[in-house]
Design a protein around this motif. Structure first.
Motif, short mmCIF file in Angstrom:
data_model
loop_
_atom_site.label_atom_id
_atom_site.label_comp_id
_atom_site.label_asym_id
_atom_site.label_seq_id
_atom_site.Cartn_x
_atom_site.Cartn_y
_atom_site.Cartn_z
N GLU A 126 0.82 -1.22 0.00
CA GLU A 126 0.00 0.00 0.00
C GLU A 126 0.85 1.27 0.00
O GLU A 126 0.32 2.37 0.17
N ALA A 127 2.15 1.13 -0.20
CA ALA A 127 3.02 2.31 -0.23
C ALA A 127 2.64 3.18 -1.43
O ALA A 127 2.37 2.68 -2.52
N GLY A 128 2.63 4.47 -1.20
CA GLY A 128 2.28 5.41 -2.27
C GLY A 128 3.39 5.57 -3.28
O GLY A 128 4.54 5.20 -3.04
N GLU A 129 3.02 6.17 -4.40
CA GLU A 129 3.99 6.37 -5.49
C GLU A 129 5.18 7.20 -5.02
O GLU A 129 6.33 6.89 -5.37
N ARG A 130 4.92 8.21 -4.22
CA ARG A 130 6.00 9.07 -3.75
C ARG A 130 7.03 8.28 -2.94
O ARG A 130 8.24 8.43 -3.13
N ALA A 131 6.55 7.43 -2.04
CA ALA A 131 7.46 6.62 -1.22
C ALA A 131 8.22 5.62 -2.09
O ALA A 131 9.42 5.40 -1.89
N VAL A 132 7.54 5.02 -3.04
CA VAL A 132 8.17 4.02 -3.91
C VAL A 132 9.23 4.67 -4.79
O VAL A 132 10.25 4.06 -5.11
N ARG A 133 9.03 5.92 -5.18
CA ARG A 133 10.04 6.62 -5.98
C ARG A 133 11.20 7.11 -5.10
O ARG A 133 12.35 7.12 -5.53
N PHE A 134 10.89 7.53 -3.88
CA PHE A 134 11.92 8.06 -2.99
C PHE A 134 12.90 6.98 -2.55
O PHE A 134 14.11 7.22 -2.49
N ALA A 135 12.38 5.80 -2.25
CA ALA A 135 13.24 4.72 -1.74
C ALA A 135 14.38 4.38 -2.70
O ALA A 135 15.55 4.38 -2.28
N PRO A 136 14.12 4.11 -3.97
CA PRO A 136 15.26 3.79 -4.84
C PRO A 136 16.14 5.00 -5.16
O PRO A 136 17.34 4.86 -5.39
N THR A 137 15.55 6.19 -5.11
CA THR A 137 16.36 7.39 -5.33
C THR A 137 17.43 7.51 -4.25
O THR A 137 18.61 7.72 -4.54
N ARG A 138 17.04 7.37 -3.01
CA ARG A 138 17.99 7.43 -1.89
C ARG A 138 18.95 6.24 -1.95
O ARG A 138 20.13 6.38 -1.65
N ALA A 139 18.43 5.07 -2.33
CA ALA A 139 19.29 3.89 -2.41
C ALA A 139 20.40 4.09 -3.45
O ALA A 139 21.55 3.71 -3.22
N VAL A 140 20.07 4.71 -4.57
CA VAL A 140 21.07 4.98 -5.61
C VAL A 140 22.12 5.96 -5.09
O VAL A 140 23.32 5.79 -5.33
N GLU A 141 21.68 6.99 -4.37
CA GLU A 141 22.63 7.95 -3.78
C GLU A 141 23.59 7.23 -2.84
O GLU A 141 24.80 7.46 -2.88
N CYS A 142 23.05 6.38 -1.98
CA CYS A 142 23.88 5.65 -1.02
C CYS A 142 24.79 4.65 -1.71
O CYS A 142 25.93 4.45 -1.27
#
Length: 87
Positions: free
Chosen positions: A51-67
């Motif tokens: 049930e995660a929203g689109e914003r959360a689903v987009r934010f997670a991999p964005t931060r993961a790529v930065e890390c």
């Protein structure tokens, strides 16, 4: 000169392992790795949540790529400091 995980100053600092800057670089690397662990945990939670929203689903991999970029810089830095790999 030692290679650091920093992207500033060309990523090079004096090679003395006891210098303040060297210790600061070690502390920064530890913080980057810790941040990566936290982001990975959060990303796994978001991706497992149906049930995660689109914003959360987009934010997670964005931060993961930065890390991931940070972790790769740390790995290259530490590899360059391994005896026999001096540049």
């Amino acid at each position: 000169m030692a290679v650091t995980s920093w992207s500033v100053c060309g990523g090079r600092i004096p090679s003395s392992e006891e210098s303040r800057l060297s210790r600061l670089a070690d502390d920064l690397e530890a913080a980057q790795l810790d941040s990566g662990e936290q982001v990975l945990t959060g990303a796994r939670s978001v991706l497992a949540d149906t049930e995660a929203g689109e914003r959360a689903v987009r934010f997670a991999p964005t931060r993961a790529v930065e890390c991931l970029g940070d972790v790769l810089r740390v790995a290259v830095s530490r590899g360059a400091r391994t005896p026999g790999n001096e540049q």
